[in-house]
Design a protein around this motif. Structure first.
Motif, PDB file in Angstrom:
ATOM      1  N   SER A   7     -50.950 -40.497 115.410  1.00 23.38           N
ATOM      2  CA  SER A   7     -52.080 -40.078 114.570  1.00 23.38           C
ATOM      3  C   SER A   7     -52.567 -38.686 114.966  1.00 23.38           C
ATOM      4  O   SER A   7     -53.005 -37.912 114.116  1.00 23.38           O
ATOM      5  N   GLY A  45     -46.544 -44.024 111.343  1.00 20.14           N
ATOM      6  CA  GLY A  45     -46.904 -44.906 110.224  1.00 20.14           C
ATOM      7  C   GLY A  45     -45.709 -45.698 109.737  1.00 20.14           C
ATOM      8  O   GLY A  45     -45.758 -46.921 109.624  1.00 20.14           O
ATOM      9  N   SER A  96     -54.334 -40.007 109.117  1.00 21.09           N
ATOM     10  CA  SER A  96     -54.311 -39.927 110.588  1.00 21.09           C
ATOM     11  C   SER A  96     -55.549 -40.606 111.187  1.00 21.09           C
ATOM     12  O   SER A  96     -55.448 -41.306 112.184  1.00 21.09           O
ATOM     13  N   LEU A 106     -55.058 -44.364 110.775  1.00 20.93           N
ATOM     14  CA  LEU A 106     -54.072 -44.823 111.756  1.00 20.93           C
ATOM     15  C   LEU A 106     -54.710 -44.898 113.142  1.00 20.93           C
ATOM     16  O   LEU A 106     -54.498 -45.851 113.893  1.00 20.93           O
ATOM     17  N   PHE A 107     -55.521 -43.888 113.463  1.00 21.45           N
ATOM     18  CA  PHE A 107     -56.208 -43.849 114.754  1.00 21.45           C
ATOM     19  C   PHE A 107     -57.203 -45.007 114.886  1.00 21.45           C
ATOM     20  O   PHE A 107     -57.164 -45.768 115.843  1.00 21.45           O
TER      21      PHE A 107
END
Length: 192
Positions: free
Chosen positions: A77, A118, A180, A183-184
């Motif tokens: 990320s 991802g 990002s 995802l983080f």
């Protein structure tokens, strides 16, 4: 071998959404401007090989080196975050070290942009639901599509124009930034 069209289609569509190669066109055009030529075949094949290898070895590999999927996703990320910042702010964080011409086809294009955290974590979750041969077909269909987009990126650029590319680049930069962050946040919780 139990090929299942529904599983193949679902694998293809999920990976297509996560890889978002169409949304990456501004990044591809930007990379091509920085380094000149991008080897479409090499980038597509390497991304496909990374994804298929990770499908078979990913969980074991991460376990062996003591990294869980969540840590891997958080690290990825950050890479996506910095690529997004480049797109939005018009700055250069990634510098080509001048090595061989095909380096950009591998990093950051094949990995982590196409076969990134991802898509790799998605492959691990798909593996728990679908038969492996159906996922492989889904990956291969995506690799073909990735190749077509990489090969025609200059035509897409001519069609949209420089101003259009700039607008699209900033819009997709914000989308990539959001991906990002998602995802983080989705994976950082699992680490604590």
């Amino acid at each position: 071998m139990g090929f299942n069209l529904k599983e193949i289609f679902t694998s293809f569509m999920v990976l297509f959404a996560v890889i978002d190669i169409v949304g990456s066109v501004p990044i591809i055009i930007d990379l091509r401007k920085k380094v000149g030529h991008i080897q479409s075949e090499k980038a597509s094949v390497i991304a496909g090989v990374i994804m298929i290898l990770f499908l078979f070895l990913g969980q074991s590999l991460l376990t062996i080196i003591g990294i869980d999927v969540n840590s891997f996703a958080v690290a990825g990320s950050f890479v996506l975050f910095f690529i997004a910042l480049e797109m939005i702010l018009g700055i250069t964080l990634y510098k080509d070290n001048g090595g061989e011409e095909g380096t950009t086809s591998v990093f950051p294009l094949a990995f982590p942009l196409i076969a990134g955290p991802g898509s790799l974590t998605t492959l691990l979750s798909l593996r728990s639901e679908f038969r492996i041969e159906n996922i492989i077909v889904g990956v291969l269909l995506n690799v073909i599509l990735i190749y077509v987009v990489l090969k025609t990126s200059s035509k897409i650029e001519r069609l949209i124009g420089a101003g259009g590319i700039n607008v699209v680049r900033k819009v997709f930069g914000v989308i990539l930034l959001a991906i990002s962050v998602k995802l983080f946040t989705a994976n950082i919780k699992a680490l604590f």
